[in-house]
Design a protein around this motif. Structure first.
Motif, PDB file in Angstrom:
ATOM      1  N   GLU A   1      -5.504   2.259   5.823  1.00 13.67           N
ATOM      2  CA  GLU A   1      -4.215   2.646   6.412  1.00 13.67           C
ATOM      3  C   GLU A   1      -4.271   2.543   7.932  1.00 13.67           C
ATOM      4  O   GLU A   1      -3.340   2.015   8.565  1.00 13.67           O
ATOM      5  CB  GLU A   1      -3.869   4.068   5.990  1.00 13.67           C
ATOM      6  CG  GLU A   1      -2.585   4.611   6.572  1.00 13.67           C
ATOM      7  CD  GLU A   1      -1.318   4.053   5.954  1.00 13.67           C
ATOM      8  OE1 GLU A   1      -0.256   4.104   6.611  1.00 13.67           O
ATOM      9  OE2 GLU A   1      -1.387   3.545   4.811  1.00 13.67           O
TER      10      GLU A   1
ATOM     11  N   TYR B   1     -10.373  -0.895  -2.224  1.00 14.04           N
ATOM     12  CA  TYR B   1      -9.809  -2.056  -1.539  1.00 14.04           C
ATOM     13  C   TYR B   1     -10.837  -3.175  -1.462  1.00 14.04           C
ATOM     14  O   TYR B   1     -11.982  -2.962  -1.069  1.00 14.04           O
ATOM     15  CB  TYR B   1      -9.323  -1.668  -0.138  1.00 14.04           C
ATOM     16  CG  TYR B   1      -8.028  -0.899  -0.216  1.00 14.04           C
ATOM     17  CD1 TYR B   1      -6.812  -1.565  -0.214  1.00 14.04           C
ATOM     18  CD2 TYR B   1      -8.032   0.483  -0.359  1.00 14.04           C
ATOM     19  CE1 TYR B   1      -5.615  -0.872  -0.341  1.00 14.04           C
ATOM     20  CE2 TYR B   1      -6.848   1.186  -0.485  1.00 14.04           C
ATOM     21  CZ  TYR B   1      -5.646   0.501  -0.474  1.00 14.04           C
ATOM     22  OH  TYR B   1      -4.469   1.194  -0.619  1.00 14.04           O
TER      23      TYR B   1
ATOM     24  N   ALA C   1      -9.682   4.275   1.788  1.00 13.12           N
ATOM     25  CA  ALA C   1      -8.216   4.163   1.805  1.00 13.12           C
ATOM     26  C   ALA C   1      -7.646   4.622   3.137  1.00 13.12           C
ATOM     27  O   ALA C   1      -6.692   4.024   3.661  1.00 13.12           O
ATOM     28  CB  ALA C   1      -7.623   4.973   0.660  1.00 13.12           C
TER      29      ALA C   1
ATOM     30  N   ASP D   1       0.858   3.882  -3.021  1.00 20.97           N
ATOM     31  CA  ASP D   1       0.476   5.265  -2.738  1.00 20.97           C
ATOM     32  C   ASP D   1       1.517   6.242  -3.277  1.00 20.97           C
ATOM     33  O   ASP D   1       1.164   7.300  -3.827  1.00 20.97           O
ATOM     34  CB  ASP D   1       0.311   5.471  -1.231  1.00 20.97           C
ATOM     35  CG  ASP D   1      -0.963   4.844  -0.677  1.00 20.97           C
ATOM     36  OD1 ASP D   1      -1.825   4.432  -1.489  1.00 20.97           O
ATOM     37  OD2 ASP D   1      -1.096   4.767   0.560  1.00 20.97           O
TER      38      ASP D   1
ATOM     39  N   LYS E   1       0.832  -1.207   0.000  1.00 23.48           N
ATOM     40  CA  LYS E   1       0.000   0.000   0.000  1.00 23.48           C
ATOM     41  C   LYS E   1       0.861   1.249   0.000  1.00 23.48           C
ATOM     42  O   LYS E   1       0.597   2.193  -0.758  1.00 23.48           O
ATOM     43  CB  LYS E   1      -0.925   0.020   1.225  1.00 23.48           C
ATOM     44  CG  LYS E   1      -1.840   1.239   1.253  1.00 23.48           C
ATOM     45  CD  LYS E   1      -2.719   1.260   2.482  1.00 23.48           C
ATOM     46  CE  LYS E   1      -3.710   2.429   2.422  1.00 23.48           C
ATOM     47  NZ  LYS E   1      -3.053   3.746   2.316  1.00 23.48           N
TER      48      LYS E   1
END
Length: 224
Positions: free
Chosen positions: A131, A51, A127, A35, A31
């Motif tokens: 995280e 996701y 997103a 990113d 990820k």
């Protein structure tokens, strides 16, 4: 007088579906790398990132146990070296893994929350939630099956507390999450992270940032 013909069509959007698990350390690294690639991509404004759920251990218990003990039971004494390697690579990506604090537990409710975030709040909030769930699990030793803990993580990501508190104990989103997990198997996802571009092109693994950036540019060219 000659009339000019002007096209007002908007550029075609690219959709990237990322299949990953909250309890997958390489998904966290993947990820961060993706990113960075997206931030460097010239057409980032026209990319939608969603996701999708995947469970490395679908039969993981609802009650947490120490990650280190579970991994050693599964892989033997070399498991600590495995964790140490991931932690060293993660450090380069700005991730502080704490495998001694991490808990082995089922991630289905976290995936349900990610489904809710995408459905009601959009991909950017989803997103952010992803995280925070990864950080909670791998850095903070949070039980990501505990409803109170999940609620706090979700609220920090931008979800409404009352909505989440009503959602988690219910069956809402469960059938949809199960269907998405089954769909991942049906399309051949067998390891994570797996990045699927426009439903056609797949990149598997926590590749280097340059690899993801190249994939974004190649898919964009194919859409022109």
């Amino acid at each position: 007088m000659r009339r000019e013909s002007w096209s007002c069509e908007e550029p075609a959007r690219m959709k990237v579906e990322i299949y990953s698990d909250i309890a997958c350390p390489w998904c966290y690294i993947g990820k961060r790398r993706f990113d960075r690639a997206l931030a460097a991509f010239e057409g980032a404004a026209d990319v939608e990132v969603v996701y999708r759920p995947y469970q490395l251990v679908p039969d993981a218990p609802a009650e947490p146990s120490p990650h280190r003990a579970w991994l050693e039971e599964r892989y033997g004494p070399q498991s600590r070296a495995m964790d140490d390697r991931v932690a060293a690579i993660g450090k380069q990506e700005g991730i502080d893994y704490d495998f001694d604090a991490a808990l082995h537990v089922n991630t289905v409710h976290g995936h349900r929350l990610l489904w809710l975030a995408e459905q009601e709040y959009g991909s950017a909030v989803q997103a952010e939630l992803k995280e925070r769930l990864l950080a909670a699990h791998f850095s903070d030793g949070v039980d990501v099956a505990d409803f109170a803990a999940l609620t706090d993580v979700a609220v920090a990501a931008g979800l409404d507390r009352a909505r989440v508190e009503a959602f988690l104990p219910s069956d809402e989103g469960r059938a949809e999450t199960v269907r998405e997990l089954a769909h991942a198997r049906e399309i051949g996802v067998s390891a994570v992270p797996t990045f699927v571009f426009d439903g056609k092109y797949a990149v598997q693994g926590a590749q280097e940032t340059e690899t993801f950036l190249s994939a974004l540019r190649q898919v964009a060219q194919l859409k022109d």
